[in-house]
Design a protein around this motif. Structure first.
Motif, PDB file in Angstrom:
ATOM      1  N   PHE A  97       3.529  -5.597   7.796  1.00  0.00           N
ATOM      2  CA  PHE A  97       3.651  -4.205   8.199  1.00  0.00           C
ATOM      3  C   PHE A  97       2.345  -3.432   8.030  1.00  0.00           C
ATOM      4  O   PHE A  97       2.222  -2.306   8.505  1.00  0.00           O
ATOM      5  CB  PHE A  97       4.755  -3.524   7.380  1.00  0.00           C
ATOM      6  N   VAL A  98       1.413  -4.023   7.327  1.00  0.00           N
ATOM      7  CA  VAL A  98       0.104  -3.390   7.211  1.00  0.00           C
ATOM      8  C   VAL A  98      -0.956  -4.379   7.685  1.00  0.00           C
ATOM      9  O   VAL A  98      -0.741  -5.592   7.668  1.00  0.00           O
ATOM     10  CB  VAL A  98      -0.208  -2.937   5.762  1.00  0.00           C
ATOM     11  N   SER A  99      -2.070  -3.821   8.085  1.00  0.00           N
ATOM     12  CA  SER A  99      -3.122  -4.652   8.671  1.00  0.00           C
ATOM     13  C   SER A  99      -4.475  -4.020   8.380  1.00  0.00           C
ATOM     14  O   SER A  99      -4.592  -3.166   7.514  1.00  0.00           O
ATOM     15  CB  SER A  99      -2.912  -4.739  10.174  1.00  0.00           C
ATOM     16  N   GLU A 100      -5.463  -4.409   9.186  1.00  0.00           N
ATOM     17  CA  GLU A 100      -6.805  -3.858   8.998  1.00  0.00           C
ATOM     18  C   GLU A 100      -6.828  -2.350   9.281  1.00  0.00           C
ATOM     19  O   GLU A 100      -7.694  -1.639   8.775  1.00  0.00           O
ATOM     20  CB  GLU A 100      -7.803  -4.576   9.926  1.00  0.00           C
ATOM     21  N   ILE A 101      -5.871  -1.894  10.035  1.00  0.00           N
ATOM     22  CA  ILE A 101      -5.830  -0.464  10.365  1.00  0.00           C
ATOM     23  C   ILE A 101      -5.615   0.358   9.092  1.00  0.00           C
ATOM     24  O   ILE A 101      -6.297   1.357   8.841  1.00  0.00           O
ATOM     25  CB  ILE A 101      -4.707  -0.183  11.386  1.00  0.00           C
ATOM     26  N   GLY A 102      -4.667  -0.091   8.298  1.00  0.00           N
ATOM     27  CA  GLY A 102      -4.396   0.614   7.037  1.00  0.00           C
ATOM     28  C   GLY A 102      -5.588   0.538   6.094  1.00  0.00           C
ATOM     29  O   GLY A 102      -5.958   1.524   5.455  1.00  0.00           O
TER      30      GLY A 102
ATOM     31  N   VAL B 235       5.797   0.882   4.276  1.00  0.00           N
ATOM     32  CA  VAL B 235       5.310   2.180   4.770  1.00  0.00           C
ATOM     33  C   VAL B 235       4.360   2.009   5.945  1.00  0.00           C
ATOM     34  O   VAL B 235       4.016   2.981   6.625  1.00  0.00           O
ATOM     35  CB  VAL B 235       4.622   3.002   3.653  1.00  0.00           C
ATOM     36  N   GLY B 236       3.892   0.791   6.137  1.00  0.00           N
ATOM     37  CA  GLY B 236       3.081   0.490   7.316  1.00  0.00           C
ATOM     38  C   GLY B 236       1.692   1.108   7.296  1.00  0.00           C
ATOM     39  O   GLY B 236       1.327   1.862   6.407  1.00  0.00           O
ATOM     40  N   ASP B 237       0.927   0.770   8.305  1.00  0.00           N
ATOM     41  CA  ASP B 237      -0.419   1.343   8.441  1.00  0.00           C
ATOM     42  C   ASP B 237      -0.337   2.861   8.519  1.00  0.00           C
ATOM     43  O   ASP B 237      -1.195   3.577   7.984  1.00  0.00           O
ATOM     44  CB  ASP B 237      -1.092   0.795   9.701  1.00  0.00           C
ATOM     45  N   GLU B 238       0.715   3.344   9.154  1.00  0.00           N
ATOM     46  CA  GLU B 238       0.857   4.798   9.305  1.00  0.00           C
ATOM     47  C   GLU B 238       1.007   5.474   7.946  1.00  0.00           C
ATOM     48  O   GLU B 238       0.433   6.541   7.691  1.00  0.00           O
ATOM     49  CB  GLU B 238       2.100   5.065  10.156  1.00  0.00           C
ATOM     50  N   GLY B 239       1.770   4.856   7.088  1.00  0.00           N
ATOM     51  CA  GLY B 239       1.931   5.398   5.738  1.00  0.00           C
ATOM     52  C   GLY B 239       0.604   5.430   5.001  1.00  0.00           C
ATOM     53  O   GLY B 239       0.275   6.407   4.327  1.00  0.00           O
ATOM     54  N   LEU B 240      -0.157   4.359   5.167  1.00  0.00           N
ATOM     55  CA  LEU B 240      -1.451   4.298   4.479  1.00  0.00           C
ATOM     56  C   LEU B 240      -2.413   5.336   5.046  1.00  0.00           C
ATOM     57  O   LEU B 240      -3.238   5.897   4.325  1.00  0.00           O
ATOM     58  CB  LEU B 240      -2.044   2.894   4.576  1.00  0.00           C
ATOM     59  N   GLN B 241      -2.294   5.602   6.329  1.00  0.00           N
ATOM     60  CA  GLN B 241      -3.133   6.647   6.915  1.00  0.00           C
ATOM     61  C   GLN B 241      -2.805   7.997   6.288  1.00  0.00           C
ATOM     62  O   GLN B 241      -3.697   8.808   6.031  1.00  0.00           O
ATOM     63  CB  GLN B 241      -2.933   6.688   8.437  1.00  0.00           C
ATOM     64  N   ALA B 242      -1.536   8.201   6.010  1.00  0.00           N
ATOM     65  CA  ALA B 242      -1.140   9.451   5.355  1.00  0.00           C
ATOM     66  C   ALA B 242      -1.724   9.519   3.944  1.00  0.00           C
ATOM     67  O   ALA B 242      -2.166  10.572   3.487  1.00  0.00           O
ATOM     68  CB  ALA B 242       0.380   9.573   5.313  1.00  0.00           C
TER      69      ALA B 242
ATOM     70  N   VAL C 214      -0.944  -2.566  -2.553  1.00  0.00           N
ATOM     71  CA  VAL C 214       0.040  -2.646  -1.474  1.00  0.00           C
ATOM     72  C   VAL C 214       0.711  -4.009  -1.554  1.00  0.00           C
ATOM     73  O   VAL C 214       0.071  -5.036  -1.301  1.00  0.00           O
ATOM     74  CB  VAL C 214      -0.625  -2.454  -0.098  1.00  0.00           C
ATOM     75  N   PHE C 215       1.987  -4.022  -1.899  1.00  0.00           N
ATOM     76  CA  PHE C 215       2.734  -5.265  -2.074  1.00  0.00           C
ATOM     77  C   PHE C 215       3.588  -5.546  -0.845  1.00  0.00           C
ATOM     78  O   PHE C 215       4.040  -4.624  -0.170  1.00  0.00           O
ATOM     79  CB  PHE C 215       3.664  -5.165  -3.287  1.00  0.00           C
ATOM     80  N   PRO C 216       3.861  -6.813  -0.561  1.00  0.00           N
ATOM     81  CA  PRO C 216       4.699  -7.132   0.600  1.00  0.00           C
ATOM     82  C   PRO C 216       6.178  -7.086   0.240  1.00  0.00           C
ATOM     83  O   PRO C 216       6.582  -7.588  -0.802  1.00  0.00           O
ATOM     84  CB  PRO C 216       4.285  -8.575   0.914  1.00  0.00           C
ATOM     85  N   ILE C 217       6.972  -6.524   1.140  1.00  0.00           N
ATOM     86  CA  ILE C 217       8.426  -6.526   0.909  1.00  0.00           C
ATOM     87  C   ILE C 217       8.948  -7.946   1.074  1.00  0.00           C
ATOM     88  O   ILE C 217       9.925  -8.342   0.473  1.00  0.00           O
ATOM     89  CB  ILE C 217       9.151  -5.557   1.881  1.00  0.00           C
TER      90      ILE C 217
ATOM     91  N   PHE D 132       5.469   3.280  -6.157  1.00  0.00           N
ATOM     92  CA  PHE D 132       6.558   3.098  -5.199  1.00  0.00           C
ATOM     93  C   PHE D 132       6.704   1.611  -4.859  1.00  0.00           C
ATOM     94  O   PHE D 132       7.242   1.278  -3.798  1.00  0.00           O
ATOM     95  CB  PHE D 132       6.248   3.864  -3.907  1.00  0.00           C
ATOM     96  N   SER D 133       6.214   0.736  -5.713  1.00  0.00           N
ATOM     97  CA  SER D 133       6.143  -0.664  -5.297  1.00  0.00           C
ATOM     98  C   SER D 133       7.483  -1.390  -5.308  1.00  0.00           C
ATOM     99  O   SER D 133       7.561  -2.563  -4.972  1.00  0.00           O
ATOM    100  CB  SER D 133       5.133  -1.426  -6.146  1.00  0.00           C
ATOM    101  N   TYR D 134       8.531  -0.710  -5.720  1.00  0.00           N
ATOM    102  CA  TYR D 134       9.870  -1.275  -5.572  1.00  0.00           C
ATOM    103  C   TYR D 134      10.705  -0.443  -4.600  1.00  0.00           C
ATOM    104  O   TYR D 134      11.902  -0.656  -4.456  1.00  0.00           O
ATOM    105  CB  TYR D 134      10.576  -1.349  -6.934  1.00  0.00           C
ATOM    106  N   ALA D 135      10.066   0.512  -3.965  1.00  0.00           N
ATOM    107  CA  ALA D 135      10.806   1.444  -3.109  1.00  0.00           C
ATOM    108  C   ALA D 135      10.687   1.046  -1.649  1.00  0.00           C
ATOM    109  O   ALA D 135       9.609   1.117  -1.058  1.00  0.00           O
ATOM    110  CB  ALA D 135      10.261   2.860  -3.319  1.00  0.00           C
ATOM    111  N   ASN D 136      11.780   0.648  -1.072  1.00  0.00           N
ATOM    112  CA  ASN D 136      11.801   0.256   0.331  1.00  0.00           C
ATOM    113  C   ASN D 136      11.898   1.516   1.188  1.00  0.00           C
ATOM    114  O   ASN D 136      12.977   1.946   1.578  1.00  0.00           O
ATOM    115  CB  ASN D 136      13.005  -0.661   0.559  1.00  0.00           C
ATOM    116  N   ILE D 137      10.772   2.114   1.466  1.00  0.00           N
ATOM    117  CA  ILE D 137      10.751   3.346   2.266  1.00  0.00           C
ATOM    118  C   ILE D 137       9.825   3.161   3.453  1.00  0.00           C
ATOM    119  O   ILE D 137       8.902   2.348   3.413  1.00  0.00           O
ATOM    120  CB  ILE D 137      10.295   4.574   1.437  1.00  0.00           C
ATOM    121  N   ASN D 138      10.067   3.932   4.488  1.00  0.00           N
ATOM    122  CA  ASN D 138       9.234   3.806   5.690  1.00  0.00           C
ATOM    123  C   ASN D 138       8.132   4.857   5.679  1.00  0.00           C
ATOM    124  O   ASN D 138       8.012   5.653   4.751  1.00  0.00           O
ATOM    125  CB  ASN D 138      10.094   3.895   6.952  1.00  0.00           C
ATOM    126  N   SER D 139       7.348   4.882   6.742  1.00  0.00           N
ATOM    127  CA  SER D 139       6.171   5.751   6.751  1.00  0.00           C
ATOM    128  C   SER D 139       6.565   7.226   6.712  1.00  0.00           C
ATOM    129  O   SER D 139       5.917   8.027   6.029  1.00  0.00           O
ATOM    130  CB  SER D 139       5.297   5.461   7.970  1.00  0.00           C
TER     131      SER D 139
END
Lengths: 588, 165
Positions: free
Chosen positions: A371-376, A339-346, A359-362, A310-317
Motif C-alpha cells: 500500500f506504500v511505495s516510493e511515492i510515500g 494509510v497508503g502513500d496518500e496518508g504518508l503525504q499527509a 511504516v509496518f505492513p498490514i 498507530f502501528s496496530y491501527a488498521n486505518i485508511n488514508s
C-alpha cells in the motif's frame, strides 16, 4: 650486584595515593555516559579502580560476553542493570528452541552483589516466573522493572513481582510473550497508595483483569504518568480509567473500540472531553482494534503529541488525515501501511519536525499487496527534513526516491528499508537498488545503522565500505553476488559492531577477510549462506576468546556431512564458551 | 560458485489473486495439527460442512491450480525445504497480533468480573460465529455461499462475526 633505585620513585605515601583516587572518584561520579566511562577506565590502574567503584549503571549488551561473576566482581556499586541476550534475528524465529539467554544466573549474581539494586532491564532474555519471584524477593528497594522481548514467564510471575515489590515505580513489558496463567495479577498490587509512575502491559495477552481492580489501582496511584493498556480494555473502560488519571503523559489506549457486549451508554460517552481533560498526554499508542469512528475523540490532544503509535491501527488514508492534520509537533510516528502513500503525504505535509518514522505492513508476506511505495517515501523526504530514523516496509521502490531521501534528510542516523519481495529491483528502471543505498551512505554522514533489501549487487557494498565510516549495525538479506561484497564492508567500515547477514551467496573467504575485525565486533550473524563447518572451526581456532556457535533454527544438530552451515553466530567472550547451550547448538 | 540472484522473481507479474500456498487457510486445512495461525474455532468452522468440498478435493484443487501457474513466483510455506522463515522481518509478536486480530474474536471489555459468555470450550462457541470474507470488489460476503474456486480467487480478507451481527 648493586641494587639500583630508580630515579623517580614509584612508591608514594599511601595517603597521597588514596587522595588521588578519591579525587578521581569524585570527578568520575559526574560522568554518566558509559562510553566515556569505558575510556576513563583505560587511562591507568588508578582510574580503572576509581571508575569501577563509581559506576552505577551496568550495561551488558551480550549476556554471554562476560560472566555474571566477573561483572559483579569488577563493579561494586551498581544500582541499575541492563542485560541483553539473544541477537535481534531471534525476533524473526531464526533461533533454535531453548537457545539460551537465561536471566537466572544474572539475577543470582546481582542478588549477591547488589542487594540494593533499584532498576532492572532485560532484553531478549528468558525470564521465568521463578526469576520474577527472585527479583522481587532479593531486591527490597526495587523500583523499576523493564522486560523487552522477553519470554518464559506468565501472569503468575507478574503476580509474584507486584505483590512483593512495594516500591515499584515502573513495570514496563514491551513485546513480551506472557503466558496466561489465569491469575489476575493486577489485583496483586499491595493495598494503599502505590509509587507507580509507569505501567505498561499492552502485550499481556490475558483477558483476566478485573476491571474494577484496575480502576482502583489507578485511583491510588497519584504519580502514574505512563499507562499502556492491553486490547482487552474497551473504549468505555478507557474512558473511566482516564477519568482516574488525568495527569497521564503517556497513554496506550487498549482496543479503542466498544466491547462486544456494549451497552448504549458506551457509545454516548463524551470521549472527546475525556481526552481534552488529559492535557499532559504527549505520547499516544494502542488502538489495537480501533473503531475509526471514535478517532475524533483524540483531536483535542493531537496538538501536544510528540509521539503517536498507530502501528496496530488498521486505518485508511482519510482516517489518518483527519488525525494527523492536527499533529504539528510530532517527532515519532509509527503507522501501518494501510494509510497508503496518500496518508504518508499527509504526514509529510504536517509533521515537519518528524524525527522517527516506522511504516509496518498490514500483510507481512512477500507477495502481498503493497500500500506504500516510493511515492510515500519521497513525500516524507520532502516534508520531514529533520528525519533521523526510518523503518519502511514496502513492495515497490525506486532508486530515485531513496536518492532523494539521502539528499533531503542528511541527518539520517538509521535507514532501514525493507522491500518485501526478495531480489526486487527498482520497479521503474528495473535496475538494482545499488544506487539508492549508495546515495544513503554517501550523503547521510551521520548514518550508524543500515538495513538493505531489494536486488543488490556487489556494487552496493562497495559504496557501503567506502562511505559507511560510522556504520555500527548492518543488516543484509538476499543480496550481493560474491564474497567481495562482505569483504568491502569488513575492510571499509571501521566502526562496524553488529553484522547480520542472511540468505546471501557468501562463502568461507568472508571469514578470512574479517579475521582482524571479529574480535572487536559485538557479534556476527551469518545464516543460510555458504559457510562450511571446517571454515567456521578454523575461525574458532585462530581467534582466541571468540565464541563460535553453529546451529539451525530447529533442534537439528549441524553435522559434519552438511554442505553448508545453517547459522553461524559468533561473539567475543572474556569467559570462554558458555556451558548452558542445548545439545543442538554446537560451540566450535 | 553458483550465483542465485533469482532475477526471474523480479520480473514476475505479481498476481492479485492470492496463490493457494500463501493462503494460510489452505495450508491449515491440509496440515493436521498445525496451530500456528488459527485457533480451534476456525478449524472447526472450516471442517464443519460450510463447504461441500471435502479434504480430498482440496488437495486436487490445489494441484490443478499449481499446474496452471508459473511456479517461479511462489514460495512454499510449510515443511518445505525452501520455505523462508522470518521474512519479511516482522517480529513474531507483531505477526501474532495481526493474525489474532483478523482471525480470532476477542472480547474487549471482558474480564473475569464482566464475563457473560460461557467458557465451555471451543466447540460451544463455534455456533456463535460466522465466517465472512471481503471479495475483490470490497463487498463482504458469507463464506460457504460460493464455490471453493470462486472463493479463493476473490477472497481478500476474512472476518469472524457473531451470529447475531
Amino acid at each position: 650486584m648493586v641494587e639500583t633505585t630508580p630515579t623517580t620513585t614509584t612508591a608514594t605515601p599511601p595517603y597521597a595515593d588514596q587522595t588521588l583516587e578519591n579525587v578521581i572518584e569524585t570527578v568520575l561520579k559526574f560522568i554518566t555516559n558509559r562510553r566515556d566511562r569505558n575510556a576513563a577506565s583505560l587511562v591507568c590502574k588508578s582510574w580503572y579502580n576509581a571508575e569501577a567503584q563509581t559506576r552505577s549503571e551496568l550495561f551488558i549488551p551480550n549476556c554471554y560476553a562476560v560472566s555474571p561473576t566477573r561483572a559483579t566482581a569488577r563493579f561494586r556499586r551498581i544500582n541499575s542493570v541492563q542485560v541483553k541476550g539473544k541477537p535481534r534475528f531471534a525476533d524473526f524465529g531464526l533461533m533454535p528452541f531453548q537457545w539460551g539467554a537465561h536471566s537466572s544466573p544474572w539475577i543470582a549474581a546481582f542478588g549477591a552483589a547488589y542487594p540494593w539494586l533499584e532498576k532492572v532491564l532485560f532484553k531478549r532474555m528468558v525470564v521465568r516466573d521463578a526469576d520474577l519471584l527472585a527479583i522481587s524477593e532479593r531486591f527490597s528497594g526495587l523500583k523499576e522493572v523493564t522486560l523487552v522481548c522477553c519470554e518464559g514467564f506468565g501472569t503468575k510471575g507478574l503476580a509474584f513481582l507486584v505483590s512483593n515489590s512495594r516500591q515499584l515505580r515502573v513495570l514496563d513489558l514491551f513485546e513480551a510473550e506472557v503466558n496466561d496463567d489465569e491469575v489476575d495479577w493486577i489485583s496483586c498490587f499491595p493495598e494503599g497508595e502505590t509509587c507507580l509512575e509507569s505501567l505498561t502491559f499492552d502485550c499481556v495477552e490475558s483477558p483476566r483483569i478485573e476491571f474494577s481492580v484496575l480502576e482502583n489501582l489507578l485511583a491510588r496511584s497519584p504519580n502514574l504518568k505512563k499507562l499502556r493498556l492491553n486490547r482487552y480494555i474497551s473504549i468505555g473502560q478507557l474512558y473511566r480509567l482516564m477519568a482516574r488519571a488525568p495527569q497521564l503523559t503517556h497513554l496506550g489506549t487498549g482496543s479503542f473500540c466498544p466491547s462486544d457486549i456494549a451497552q448504549e451508554a458506551e457509545f454516548e460517552l463524551d470521549y472527546r472531553a475525556a481526552f481534552a481533560a488529559c492535557k499532559s498526554i504527549v505520547c499516544l499508542s494502542g488502538f489495537r482494534e480501533v473503531a475509526p469512528e471514535f478517532l475524533p475523540a483524540i483531536y483535542p490532544i493531537c496538538v501536544n503529541l510528540t509521539s503517536l503509535n498507530f502501528s496496530y491501527a488498521n486505518i485508511n488514508s482519510e482516517q489518518l488525515k483527519s488525525v494527523i492534520c492536527h499533529c504539528h509537533k510530532l517527532q515519532t510516528f509509527w503507522v501501518l501501511d494501510t494509510v497508503g502513500d496518500e496518508g504518508l503525504q499527509a504526514v509529510a505535509a504536517t509533521c515537519n519536525d518528524l524525527q522517527e518514522l516506522r511504516v509496518f505492513p498490514i500483510d507481512a508476506r512477500e507477495d502481498s499487496e503493497g500500500f506504500v511505495s516510493e511515492i510515500g517515501l519521497l513525500a516524507i523526504s520532502e516534508g520531514c527534513r529533520k528525519l533521523r530514523s526510518i523503518l519502511y516496509f514496502c513492495q515497490m521502490m525506486t532508486n530515485a526516491a531513496v536518492i532523494a531521501m539521502s539528499k533531503n534528510c542528511p541527518d539520517l542516523v538509521v535507514f532501514r528499508l525493507c522491500i518485501m519481495g526478495r531480489h526486487r529491483p527498482d520497479h521503474r528502471t528495473n535496475r538494482p537498488m545499488d544506487e539508492g543505498f549508495g546515495a544513503i551512505v554517501m550523503n547521510c554522514k551521520k548514518l550508524t545503522r543500515l538495513a538493505v533489501s531489494g536486488l543488490l549487487t556487489d556494487e552496493a557494498f562497495i559504496y557501503i565500505g567506502k562511505y559507511g565510516k560510522l556504520v555500527r549495525t548492518l543488516s543484509v538479506a538476499f543480496a550481493g553476488d560474491t564474497d567481495m561484497a562482505l569483504k568491502y564492508v569488513l575492510e571499509g567500515c571501521p566502526k562496524l559492531q553488529k553484522l547480520e547477514v542472511r540468505d546471501c551467496p557468501f562463502g568461507d573467504s568472508v571469514l578470512q577477510a574479517g579475521l582482524t575485525r571479529f574480535y572487536n565486533m559485538r557479534f556476527l550473524w551469518i545464516s543460510a549462506c555458504r559457510l562450511t563447518l571446517p571454515a567456521c572451526r578454523q575461525i574458532a581456532q585462530e581467534i582466541p576468546h571468540l565464541v563460535v556457535e553453529v546451529f539451525t533454527n530447529e533442534t537439528i544438530v549441524a553435522e559434519e556431512g552438511d554442505e553448508f552451515v545453517d547459522t553461524l553466530y559468533m561473539y567475543r567472550s572474556l569467559d570462554g564458551p558458555r556451558n548452558d547451550a542445548p545439545e543442538h547448538v554446537r560451540i566450535l | 560458485m553458483e550465483l542465485e540472484l533469482g532475477l526471474s522473481l523480479s520480473n514476475c507479474t505479481f498476481h492479485k489473486i492470492p496463490s493457494l500456498e500463501e493462503l494460510d487457510l489452505i495450508g491449515y486445512v491440509n496440515c493436521e495439527g498445525n496451530q500456528d495461525y488459527y485457533g480451534d474455532n476456525l478449524s472447526s468452522l472450516l471442517s464443519c460442512g460450510k463447504s461441500s468440498v471435502n479434504d480430498g478435493d482440496y488437495d486436487q484443487e490445489i494441484r490443478n491450480y499449481d499446474d496452471n501457474e508459473n511456479g517461479l513466483c511462489r514460495k512454499k510455506r510449510r515443511n518445505e525445504s525452501d520455505e523462508v522463515v522470518g521474512w519479511p522481518p516482522i517480529n513474531t509478536y507483531r505477526k501474532k497480533q495481526q493474525n489474532d486480530t483478523h482471525q480470532q474474536p476477542h472480547h474487549p471489555g471482558r474480564g473475569i468480573g464482566n464475563c457473560q459468555a460461557t467458557e465451555n470450550g471451543g466447540k460451544d462457541r463455534v455456533d456463535d460465529y460466522k465466517l465472512t470474507y471481503q471479495d475483490e470488489e470490497g463487498d463482504w460476503l458469507l463464506a460457504g455461499d460460493v464455490p471453493w474456486r470462486t472463493f479463493i480467487q476473490s477472497v481478500q480478507r476474512l472476518k469472524m462475526l457473531r451470529r447475531d451481527d
